[in-house]
Scaffold this active site. Structure first.
Site, PDB file in Angstrom:
ATOM      1  N   ARG A   1      -8.524  -0.828   4.565  1.00  0.00           N
ATOM      2  CA  ARG A   1      -7.763   0.193   3.834  1.00  0.00           C
ATOM      3  C   ARG A   1      -6.420  -0.379   3.384  1.00  0.00           C
ATOM      4  NH1 ARG A   1      -6.654   5.225   7.177  1.00  0.00           N
ATOM      5  NH2 ARG A   1      -5.442   5.572   5.294  1.00  0.00           N
TER       6      ARG A   1
ATOM      7  N   LYS B   1       0.857  -1.204   0.000  1.00  0.00           N
ATOM      8  CA  LYS B   1       0.000   0.000   0.000  1.00  0.00           C
ATOM      9  C   LYS B   1       0.882   1.240   0.000  1.00  0.00           C
ATOM     10  CE  LYS B   1      -1.704   1.576   4.040  1.00  0.00           C
ATOM     11  NZ  LYS B   1      -1.407   2.964   4.352  1.00  0.00           N
ATOM     12  N   ASN B   2       1.893   1.265   0.851  1.00  0.00           N
ATOM     13  CA  ASN B   2       2.693   2.492   1.038  1.00  0.00           C
ATOM     14  C   ASN B   2       3.734   2.711  -0.051  1.00  0.00           C
ATOM     15  OD1 ASN B   2       1.119   2.955   3.219  1.00  0.00           O
ATOM     16  ND2 ASN B   2       2.660   2.390   4.749  1.00  0.00           N
TER      17      ASN B   2
ATOM     18  N   ASP C   1       4.763   0.897  11.940  1.00  0.00           N
ATOM     19  CA  ASP C   1       3.587   0.216  11.377  1.00  0.00           C
ATOM     20  C   ASP C   1       3.474  -1.231  11.818  1.00  0.00           C
ATOM     21  OD1 ASP C   1       3.622   1.935   8.154  1.00  0.00           O
ATOM     22  OD2 ASP C   1       3.063   2.564  10.170  1.00  0.00           O
TER      23      ASP C   1
ATOM     24  N   CYS D   1      -5.147   7.791   9.076  1.00  0.00           N
ATOM     25  CA  CYS D   1      -5.257   7.236  10.434  1.00  0.00           C
ATOM     26  C   CYS D   1      -5.074   8.333  11.491  1.00  0.00           C
ATOM     27  CB  CYS D   1      -4.165   6.188  10.642  1.00  0.00           C
ATOM     28  SG  CYS D   1      -4.402   4.726   9.640  1.00  0.00           S
TER      29      CYS D   1
ATOM     30  N   ARG E   1      -0.134  14.820  12.614  1.00  0.00           N
ATOM     31  CA  ARG E   1       0.264  14.610  11.203  1.00  0.00           C
ATOM     32  C   ARG E   1       0.304  15.921  10.414  1.00  0.00           C
ATOM     33  NH1 ARG E   1      -1.867   8.935   9.122  1.00  0.00           N
ATOM     34  NH2 ARG E   1       0.246   8.847   8.297  1.00  0.00           N
TER      35      ARG E   1
HETATM   36  C1  EPZ Z   1       3.969   7.167   6.114  1.00  0.00           C
HETATM   37  O1  EPZ Z   1       3.147   8.172   6.688  1.00  0.00           O
HETATM   38  C2  EPZ Z   1       3.106   5.918   6.058  1.00  0.00           C
HETATM   39  N1  EPZ Z   1       1.940   6.161   5.228  1.00  0.00           N
HETATM   40  C3  EPZ Z   1       2.670   5.533   7.470  1.00  0.00           C
HETATM   41  O2  EPZ Z   1       1.960   4.291   7.375  1.00  0.00           O
HETATM   42  C4  EPZ Z   1       3.908   5.304   8.330  1.00  0.00           C
HETATM   43  O3  EPZ Z   1       3.508   5.031   9.653  1.00  0.00           O
HETATM   44  C5  EPZ Z   1       4.791   6.561   8.293  1.00  0.00           C
HETATM   45  O4  EPZ Z   1       5.120   6.895   6.936  1.00  0.00           O
HETATM   46  C6  EPZ Z   1       6.088   6.368   9.064  1.00  0.00           C
HETATM   47  O5  EPZ Z   1       6.805   5.291   8.541  1.00  0.00           O
HETATM   48  C7  EPZ Z   1       2.064   6.093   3.879  1.00  0.00           C
HETATM   49  O6  EPZ Z   1       3.134   5.861   3.349  1.00  0.00           O
HETATM   50  C8  EPZ Z   1       0.811   6.321   3.088  1.00  0.00           C
HETATM   51  P1  EPZ Z   1       5.875  10.680   8.180  1.00  0.00           P
HETATM   52  P2  EPZ Z   1       3.647   9.718   6.695  1.00  0.00           P
HETATM   53  O7  EPZ Z   1       5.695  11.912   7.388  1.00  0.00           O
HETATM   54  O8  EPZ Z   1       4.368  10.016   5.448  1.00  0.00           O
HETATM   55  C9  EPZ Z   1       5.952  14.079  11.428  1.00  0.00           C
HETATM   56  C10 EPZ Z   1       0.210   2.792   7.718  1.00  0.00           C
HETATM   57  O9  EPZ Z   1      -0.163   2.245   8.764  1.00  0.00           O
HETATM   58  N2  EPZ Z   1       5.816  15.026  10.297  1.00  0.00           N
HETATM   59  O10 EPZ Z   1       7.155   9.911   8.053  1.00  0.00           O
HETATM   60  O11 EPZ Z   1       2.492  10.558   7.066  1.00  0.00           O
HETATM   61  C11 EPZ Z   1       4.674  13.296  11.678  1.00  0.00           C
HETATM   62  O12 EPZ Z   1       3.787  14.044  12.483  1.00  0.00           O
HETATM   63  C12 EPZ Z   1       0.564   4.259   7.730  1.00  0.00           C
HETATM   64  O13 EPZ Z   1       0.361   2.206   6.609  1.00  0.00           O
HETATM   65  C13 EPZ Z   1       5.898  16.390  10.554  1.00  0.00           C
HETATM   66  O14 EPZ Z   1       6.108  16.809  11.689  1.00  0.00           O
HETATM   67  O15 EPZ Z   1       4.674   9.682   7.913  1.00  0.00           O
HETATM   68  C14 EPZ Z   1       5.153  12.060  12.374  1.00  0.00           C
HETATM   69  O16 EPZ Z   1       5.326  12.332  13.753  1.00  0.00           O
HETATM   70  C15 EPZ Z   1       0.270   4.927   9.048  1.00  0.00           C
HETATM   71  N3  EPZ Z   1       5.747  17.263   9.523  1.00  0.00           N
HETATM   72  C16 EPZ Z   1       6.530  11.808  11.750  1.00  0.00           C
HETATM   73  O17 EPZ Z   1       6.887  13.036  11.098  1.00  0.00           O
HETATM   74  C17 EPZ Z   1       5.515  16.834   8.241  1.00  0.00           C
HETATM   75  O18 EPZ Z   1       5.399  17.680   7.323  1.00  0.00           O
HETATM   76  C18 EPZ Z   1       6.534  10.702  10.718  1.00  0.00           C
HETATM   77  O19 EPZ Z   1       5.613  11.045   9.721  1.00  0.00           O
HETATM   78  C19 EPZ Z   1       5.418  15.447   8.002  1.00  0.00           C
HETATM   79  C20 EPZ Z   1       5.576  14.556   9.047  1.00  0.00           C
END
Ligand code: EPZ
Length: 420
Positions: free
Chosen positions: A400, A23-24, A308, A119, A124
């Site tokens: 999902r 998915k990701n 995850d 989620c 986020r």
């Molecule tokens: C991706 O989400 C995945 N989703 C998530 O999987 C996964 O948990 C996550 O990466 C971490 O590995 C998809 O790929 C669709 P991040 P993403 O930006 O990109 C902070 C699942 O279960 N952050 O790496 O949203 C954020 O708040 C899902 O399949 C900022 O502060 O994750 C978080 O604390 C859930 N500012 C941390 O970074 C930003 O602009 C990691 O978020 C962006 C993120």
């Protein structure tokens, strides 16, 4: 279907399971296909409600997308400019809708989308995405639940340092930089395998990306990209979900059609728990183990332990021998599965972002609810080993991200039925 009915404990679980496309990995690749007006063809795209939602988003922009008779997904963005009226509900259903910004900004010079959803595991924010676009010359505006980026003279290469190795921000910036004028470097970039998969697709379209999978990306912009053809990598989180589920049942399991290297963080922990497995080119075979030993887990960006798989591993720890600790460092609200696991007799206490799990002999079936994708999968694993019947509500969260989940579990011996 809104709930699963599961009867446990499942004493005959085991066999082979085929792992679906990730998915990701699929979601960012589907969005990035809009960088070219030519058709791109994607293989191994999982049939999920999230990929269906991304397809609807792509259609709502006026672009073409269809799945052919063999299951390959064809995407063509031959539009001169994307439609402006975008469906708030559609975009608010998934986090990955934010990834539409990059191709629209890079190709058409502007993008305005409803704020993303996904989620409820934390605030986020999207500040890192927007900082990257701004560094490349885009003007950013936010308001009325929308976010807009515009660069009427096109994007310029830039030096970007990410405050946090955000997966989504890395994907969005890398994608947009492919058509920027000049070279973009991204330092402190995320190194998840899904980033490498996306870079492989983009380079196949004629992009010039180096360093994917490391913490430093160098993207040399090109004037245009041609269509691509790409097979989506296997879903390492689905594989980890099945492996932790089988481990909690003391069962043998052979997970096939996967990239073994991506699962090293999980395999290291399972080894620490006393579990044994055999690995081959594209499979992992877990050996039965009556009661694994408890361990401590701390989630970190790749190649650390994946957030995850945190909920699923906690479900495993509920019946391990001894006490385990789980520290969640990525998201501030990713423990919503804990009260549900406790309804099933788990002994878990929390203190901030740490959870302390005391292994119990048995769980008992109960009515519980899925609060997010991975929490839901954790409850399914717990229900399969619990004594008696469990009902898991709100399973749309699970659907999902897990293709044919009940069917795959039934083929392994699980007594699980999806009902309205
Ligand atoms: C991706 O989400 C995945 N989703 C998530 O999987 C996964 O948990 C996550 O990466 C971490 O590995 C998809 O790929 C669709 P991040 P993403 O930006 O990109 C902070 C699942 O279960 N952050 O790496 O949203 C954020 O708040 C899902 O399949 C900022 O502060 O994750 C978080 O604390 C859930 N500012 C941390 O970074 C930003 O602009 C990691 O978020 C962006 C993120």
């Amino acid at each position: 279907m809104s709930k699963y009915i599961i009867n446990g404990p499942c004493r005959s679980f085991g066999g082979k399971v085929n792992i679906s496309g990730s998915k990701n990995a699929a979601l960012p690749v589907m969005a990035a296909a809009l960088l070219s007006e030519d058709e791109s063809v994607l293989y191994n795209v999982p049939r999920l409600s999230d990929t269906a939602a991304m397809a609807k988003i792509i259609e709502s922009l006026g672009c073409g997308i269809y799945r052919d008779g063999k299951g390959a997904v064809h995407i063509s963005a031959s539009v001169r400019r994307p439609k402006k009226s975008l469906d708030y509900y559609l975009f608010s259903r998934l986090r990955a809708s934010i990834l539409i910004m990059a191709p629209c900004l890079a190709r058409f010079g502007r993008t305005r989308i409803p704020m993303p959803g996904g989620c409820k595991i934390g605030a986020r924010p999207i500040d890192l995405h927007l900082k990257g676009f701004a560094a490349m010359g885009a003007k950013i505006k936010q308001g009325h639940g929308f976010v807009e980026a515009a660069a009427k003279n096109g994007l310029k290469g830039a030096k970007i340092y990410l405050d946090f190795p955000s997966v989504g921000a890395t994907e969005n910036i890398m994608t947009a930089a492919c058509l920027a004028d000049g070279v973009t470097t991204v330092e402190n970039a995320a190194g998840e395998p899904e980033i490498e998969d996306l870079a492989e697709f983009l380079n196949g379209m004629g992009a010039k990306i180096e360093g994917a999978g490391s913490d430093t990306l160098v993207i040399t912009g090109v004037p245009r990209l041609h269509g691509g053809s790409h097979r989506i990598m296997s879903d390492r989180i689905e594989a980890g979900t099945f492996l932790t589920c089988a481990a909690g049942l003391g069962a043998q399991l052979r997970a096939e059609n996967l990239e073994v290297g991506c699962l090293k963080p999980l395999l290291a922990k399972l080894t620490e728990m006393g579990l044994e497995f055999e690995t081959g080119r594209d499979y992992i075979e877990l050996k039965p183990c009556a009661r694994p030993a408890a361990v401590d887990i701390k989630t970190l960006p790749y190649p650390g332990f994946p957030t995850d798989l945190q909920a699923q591993t906690m479900a495993l720890l509920t019946t391990c021998d001894g006490n385990g600790m789980v520290v969640e460092t990525l998201f501030e609200n990713r423990f919503s599965h804990i009260p549900e696991l406790c309804r099933m007799g788990a002994e878990i206490k929390t203190e901030g972002n740490a959870a302390f799990i005391e292994g119990v002999k048995r769980l008992t079936g109960a009515e519980v609810k899925a609060t997010d994708l991975r929490a839901g999968a954790a409850l399914v694993a717990a229900a399969l080993k619990a004594d008696g019947m469990s009902v898991i509500h709100d399973i749309e969260h699970i659907e999902r991200g897990y293709e044919n989940f009940p069917e795959k579990l039934r083929s392994l011996g699980g007594d699980i039925t999806a009902v309205d």
